[in-house]
Design a protein around this motif. Structure first.
Motif, PDB file in Angstrom:
ATOM      1  N   SER A  88       0.822  -1.209   0.000  1.00  0.00           N
ATOM      2  CA  SER A  88       0.000   0.000   0.000  1.00  0.00           C
ATOM      3  C   SER A  88       0.852   1.252   0.000  1.00  0.00           C
ATOM      4  O   SER A  88       0.529   2.237  -0.667  1.00  0.00           O
ATOM      5  N   GLU A  89       1.944   1.228   0.752  1.00  0.00           N
ATOM      6  CA  GLU A  89       2.818   2.390   0.833  1.00  0.00           C
ATOM      7  C   GLU A  89       3.437   2.712  -0.523  1.00  0.00           C
ATOM      8  O   GLU A  89       3.544   3.883  -0.890  1.00  0.00           O
ATOM      9  N   LYS A  90       3.840   1.683  -1.266  1.00  0.00           N
ATOM     10  CA  LYS A  90       4.434   1.910  -2.582  1.00  0.00           C
ATOM     11  C   LYS A  90       3.409   2.497  -3.548  1.00  0.00           C
ATOM     12  O   LYS A  90       3.703   3.452  -4.263  1.00  0.00           O
ATOM     13  N   ILE A  91       2.224   1.923  -3.552  1.00  0.00           N
ATOM     14  CA  ILE A  91       1.192   2.449  -4.447  1.00  0.00           C
ATOM     15  C   ILE A  91       0.864   3.890  -4.079  1.00  0.00           C
ATOM     16  O   ILE A  91       0.724   4.749  -4.952  1.00  0.00           O
ATOM     17  N   ALA A  92       0.765   4.175  -2.796  1.00  0.00           N
ATOM     18  CA  ALA A  92       0.445   5.542  -2.351  1.00  0.00           C
ATOM     19  C   ALA A  92       1.509   6.526  -2.818  1.00  0.00           C
ATOM     20  O   ALA A  92       1.179   7.612  -3.311  1.00  0.00           O
ATOM     21  N   ILE A  93       2.784   6.181  -2.691  1.00  0.00           N
ATOM     22  CA  ILE A  93       3.840   7.101  -3.107  1.00  0.00           C
ATOM     23  C   ILE A  93       3.860   7.239  -4.630  1.00  0.00           C
ATOM     24  O   ILE A  93       4.091   8.334  -5.155  1.00  0.00           O
ATOM     25  N   TYR A  94       3.582   6.153  -5.360  1.00  0.00           N
ATOM     26  CA  TYR A  94       3.521   6.244  -6.822  1.00  0.00           C
ATOM     27  C   TYR A  94       2.402   7.183  -7.266  1.00  0.00           C
ATOM     28  O   TYR A  94       2.591   7.984  -8.188  1.00  0.00           O
ATOM     29  N   VAL A  95       1.254   7.083  -6.605  1.00  0.00           N
ATOM     30  CA  VAL A  95       0.129   7.956  -6.948  1.00  0.00           C
ATOM     31  C   VAL A  95       0.487   9.406  -6.636  1.00  0.00           C
ATOM     32  O   VAL A  95       0.211  10.311  -7.430  1.00  0.00           O
ATOM     33  N   LEU A  96       1.117   9.643  -5.495  1.00  0.00           N
ATOM     34  CA  LEU A  96       1.529  11.003  -5.133  1.00  0.00           C
ATOM     35  C   LEU A  96       2.517  11.551  -6.163  1.00  0.00           C
ATOM     36  O   LEU A  96       2.369  12.689  -6.620  1.00  0.00           O
ATOM     37  N   LEU A  97       3.492  10.765  -6.543  1.00  0.00           N
ATOM     38  CA  LEU A  97       4.466  11.207  -7.538  1.00  0.00           C
ATOM     39  C   LEU A  97       3.802  11.476  -8.889  1.00  0.00           C
ATOM     40  O   LEU A  97       4.143  12.447  -9.568  1.00  0.00           O
ATOM     41  N   PHE A  98       2.842  10.645  -9.258  1.00  0.00           N
ATOM     42  CA  PHE A  98       2.102  10.862 -10.500  1.00  0.00           C
ATOM     43  C   PHE A  98       1.335  12.185 -10.438  1.00  0.00           C
ATOM     44  O   PHE A  98       1.356  12.969 -11.400  1.00  0.00           O
ATOM     45  N   ALA A  99       0.669  12.439  -9.313  1.00  0.00           N
ATOM     46  CA  ALA A  99      -0.080  13.692  -9.148  1.00  0.00           C
ATOM     47  C   ALA A  99       0.864  14.895  -9.238  1.00  0.00           C
ATOM     48  O   ALA A  99       0.545  15.899  -9.891  1.00  0.00           O
ATOM     49  N   PHE A 100       2.024  14.802  -8.593  1.00  0.00           N
ATOM     50  CA  PHE A 100       3.013  15.876  -8.671  1.00  0.00           C
ATOM     51  C   PHE A 100       3.497  16.067 -10.112  1.00  0.00           C
ATOM     52  O   PHE A 100       3.686  17.191 -10.568  1.00  0.00           O
ATOM     53  N   PHE A 101       3.701  14.953 -10.825  1.00  0.00           N
ATOM     54  CA  PHE A 101       4.143  15.014 -12.216  1.00  0.00           C
ATOM     55  C   PHE A 101       3.120  15.748 -13.087  1.00  0.00           C
ATOM     56  O   PHE A 101       3.483  16.618 -13.883  1.00  0.00           O
ATOM     57  N   VAL A 102       1.849  15.403 -12.917  1.00  0.00           N
ATOM     58  CA  VAL A 102       0.797  16.065 -13.690  1.00  0.00           C
ATOM     59  C   VAL A 102       0.761  17.554 -13.357  1.00  0.00           C
ATOM     60  O   VAL A 102       0.609  18.400 -14.240  1.00  0.00           O
ATOM     61  N   GLU A 103       0.954  17.888 -12.091  1.00  0.00           N
ATOM     62  CA  GLU A 103       0.970  19.306 -11.695  1.00  0.00           C
ATOM     63  C   GLU A 103       2.162  20.032 -12.326  1.00  0.00           C
ATOM     64  O   GLU A 103       2.042  21.189 -12.732  1.00  0.00           O
ATOM     65  N   MET A 104       3.295  19.352 -12.421  1.00  0.00           N
ATOM     66  CA  MET A 104       4.457  19.962 -13.067  1.00  0.00           C
ATOM     67  C   MET A 104       4.189  20.181 -14.563  1.00  0.00           C
ATOM     68  O   MET A 104       4.625  21.180 -15.138  1.00  0.00           O
ATOM     69  N   LEU A 105       3.464  19.248 -15.180  1.00  0.00           N
ATOM     70  CA  LEU A 105       3.070  19.448 -16.575  1.00  0.00           C
ATOM     71  C   LEU A 105       2.216  20.705 -16.709  1.00  0.00           C
ATOM     72  O   LEU A 105       2.351  21.459 -17.680  1.00  0.00           O
ATOM     73  N   GLN A 106       1.360  20.939 -15.724  1.00  0.00           N
ATOM     74  CA  GLN A 106       0.543  22.148 -15.729  1.00  0.00           C
ATOM     75  C   GLN A 106       1.432  23.389 -15.586  1.00  0.00           C
ATOM     76  O   GLN A 106       1.188  24.407 -16.235  1.00  0.00           O
ATOM     77  N   TYR A 107       2.455  23.289 -14.765  1.00  0.00           N
ATOM     78  CA  TYR A 107       3.378  24.407 -14.579  1.00  0.00           C
ATOM     79  C   TYR A 107       4.011  24.807 -15.917  1.00  0.00           C
ATOM     80  O   TYR A 107       4.206  25.989 -16.204  1.00  0.00           O
ATOM     81  N   PHE A 108       4.314  23.801 -16.725  1.00  0.00           N
ATOM     82  CA  PHE A 108       4.936  24.059 -18.022  1.00  0.00           C
ATOM     83  C   PHE A 108       3.910  24.209 -19.149  1.00  0.00           C
ATOM     84  O   PHE A 108       4.265  24.160 -20.325  1.00  0.00           O
ATOM     85  N   SER A 109       2.638  24.405 -18.784  1.00  0.00           N
ATOM     86  CA  SER A 109       1.538  24.643 -19.733  1.00  0.00           C
ATOM     87  C   SER A 109       1.499  23.599 -20.840  1.00  0.00           C
ATOM     88  O   SER A 109       1.414  23.919 -22.027  1.00  0.00           O
TER      89      SER A 109
END
Length: 119
Positions: A51-72
């Motif tokens: 569960s911990e691994k999946i949770a961190i992967y999801v968090l990293l994915f969410a951060f990645f998508v947000e970074m994509l938003q940062y770069f429009s």
């Protein structure tokens, strides 16, 4: 079965938040908090790693998508589909990162204190 149920409940809540145009705090912050547990439950249905691994992967994915938003990214790739623009997002916000982190912490606390036992 429990993760399927949780996923469906969270999905209904997310759709309701988007459809009924709740207060901006609920729509933009709580909706972002809930998206991390939503994706977590979806992955737990199909993947049986910790569960911990999946949770961190999801968090990293969410951060990645947000970074994509940062770069429009929607503008860079000239995405015009309103559905894709909603899914990817178009506006970076540091508060989204805070919301995703709260969603992650919620998962970790839930796993620790309210574990879902396998049959």
């Amino acid at each position: 079965m429990k993760y399927i149920t949780l996923f469906i409940i969270l999905l209904i809540i997310e759709i309701a938040i988007a459809y009924f145009h709740f207060h901006p705090f609920i729509r933009y912050f709580i909706g972002d908090v809930l998206v991390v547990p939503l994706l977590y439950c979806l992955l737990k249905i199909f993947i049986s790693i910790s569960s911990e691994k999946i949770a961190i992967y999801v968090l990293l994915f969410a951060f990645f998508v947000e970074m994509l938003q940062y770069f429009s990214i929607t503008e860079v790739l000239e995405i015009r589909s309103s559905v894709l623009r909603i899914i990817i997002g178009t506006t970076f916000s540091i508060w989204d990162l805070v919301a995703y982190t709260i969603g992650y912490i919620t998962i970790i606390i839930s796993v620790k204190f309210f574990p879902i036992k396998k049959r």
